[in-house]
Design an enzyme around this catalytic site. Structure first.
Site, PDB file in Angstrom:
ATOM      1  N   ASP A   3      28.722 -66.598  31.798  1.00  0.00           N
ATOM      2  CA  ASP A   3      27.623 -67.512  31.453  1.00  0.00           C
ATOM      3  C   ASP A   3      27.929 -68.984  31.733  1.00  0.00           C
ATOM      4  O   ASP A   3      27.480 -69.863  31.021  1.00  0.00           O
ATOM      5  CB  ASP A   3      27.226 -67.359  29.972  1.00  0.00           C
ATOM      6  N   LYS A   6      27.120 -69.743  36.944  1.00  0.00           N
ATOM      7  CA  LYS A   6      27.596 -69.428  38.301  1.00  0.00           C
ATOM      8  C   LYS A   6      26.444 -69.307  39.293  1.00  0.00           C
ATOM      9  O   LYS A   6      26.564 -69.705  40.449  1.00  0.00           O
ATOM     10  CB  LYS A   6      28.409 -68.128  38.284  1.00  0.00           C
ATOM     11  N   GLY A  30      23.612 -60.637  34.981  1.00  0.00           N
ATOM     12  CA  GLY A  30      22.989 -61.253  36.152  1.00  0.00           C
ATOM     13  C   GLY A  30      23.063 -62.771  36.181  1.00  0.00           C
ATOM     14  O   GLY A  30      23.477 -63.427  35.234  1.00  0.00           O
ATOM     15  N   HIS A  31      22.643 -63.320  37.321  1.00  0.00           N
ATOM     16  CA  HIS A  31      22.601 -64.762  37.534  1.00  0.00           C
ATOM     17  C   HIS A  31      21.151 -65.227  37.502  1.00  0.00           C
ATOM     18  O   HIS A  31      20.272 -64.584  38.077  1.00  0.00           O
ATOM     19  CB  HIS A  31      23.196 -65.132  38.902  1.00  0.00           C
ATOM     20  N   GLN A 214      31.422 -62.508  37.031  1.00  0.00           N
ATOM     21  CA  GLN A 214      31.776 -62.692  35.627  1.00  0.00           C
ATOM     22  C   GLN A 214      32.944 -63.652  35.486  1.00  0.00           C
ATOM     23  O   GLN A 214      33.575 -64.034  36.466  1.00  0.00           O
ATOM     24  CB  GLN A 214      32.149 -61.332  35.001  1.00  0.00           C
TER      25      GLN A 214
END
Length: 271
Positions: A3, A6, A30-31, A214
């Site tokens: 978190d 990225k 997810g991003h 991650q």
């Protein structure tokens, strides 16, 4: 643990990249990227897909849930994002199967207070099968007979565990086979020798961006074990996850933030 924004950083760096490649993880949290007030949440496809003229690659180190991938592709297309020859999937990437999801959720329930806090999407069990050499890879989707043989072999063990250890119903192999053959038709045009594509691009002087999924403290080897993910999230994982030698990487960027949060269960050291 994750978190750190990225997705935002990758999106920013993509402007100068020719190829963007994911090298580990699965369809985790997810991003999130926001462009002109439009929010895009990407679980498998590299953030570079939001930019025109960029080739996006899902590397061999990623584990892929075909339904999650197809859903993501369709969602992007509905928002006007092109997903065609600009996306390639490694033929050597491993598949997440329905029994991976079933086993992971059953395991977490059985552990109760000692659970890892996984996403319950079958990512860990897929990596387990990969390492134990029972995995089913993306390329197997193109060979129905081989796919079915591997599926039946795996289910003979999985169904025994589900029934006798977890007290759960067995899974129907024929139903899974038909389902995945449908997925095969939908993604077959994306399947490629991505390691060859990336190395040719490097030799041609292209700018390649490898995207991690991650944080360092979720790394299977260097994180807060056992409260970690099932792959190498650190920069070195890129070499294995896409198939390039370490001497071909000339810059590594790490991302951090002013305060610490963690994903999942486990200890929360602050210093």
């Amino acid at each position: 643990w994750g978190d750190e924004g990225k997705g935002k950083i990758v999106d920013f760096l993509t402007e100068k990249a020719d190829v963007v490649a994911r090298y580990q993880g699965g369809n985790n949290a997810g991003h999130t990227v926001v462009i002109k007030d439009e929010k895009y949440i990407l679980h498998l496809i590299p953030s570079g897909i939001l930019h025109k003229g960029k080739k996006c690659i899902i590397g061999n180190g990623v584990v892929i849930d075909p339904l999650a991938l197809i859903t993501e592709i369709n969602t992007l297309r509905k928002k006007g994002i092109k997903v065609d020859k600009n996306l390639l999937i490694s033929k050597n990437a491993h598949l997440i199967m329905p029994y991976h999801v079933a086993i992971e959720r059953a395991n977490e329930n059985k552990k109760a207070e000692k659970k890892i806090g996984t996403t319950g999407r079958g990512i860990g069990p897929s990596y387990t099968d990969k390492v134990s050499r029972h995995g089913i890879r993306v390329i197997d989707l193109l060979y129905p007979k081989i796919f079915k043989e591997k599926l039946e072999s795996n289910l003979s063990i999985i169904n025994f565990l589900l029934k006798n250890f977890y007290n759960m119903e067995s899974l129907n192999g024929e139903s899974i086979y038909k389902q995945y053959m449908k997925y095969a038709k939908m993604i077959e045009n994306y399947i490629s020798d991505t390691d060859l594509v990336i190395n040719k691009a490097i030799d041609a002087g292209k700018n390649i961006l490898f995207e991690g999924a991650q944080g360092t403290l979720l790394d299977i080897d260097h994180g807060t074990y056992p409260f970690v993910t099932s792959s190498n999230t650190i920069a070195g994982g890129a070499c294995i996850g896409v198939g390039v030698g370490p001497t071909k990487i000339n810059k590594v960027l790490g991302i951090t933030k002013a305060y610490t949060t963690r994903v999942g269960e486990g200890p929360f050291p602050t210093e």
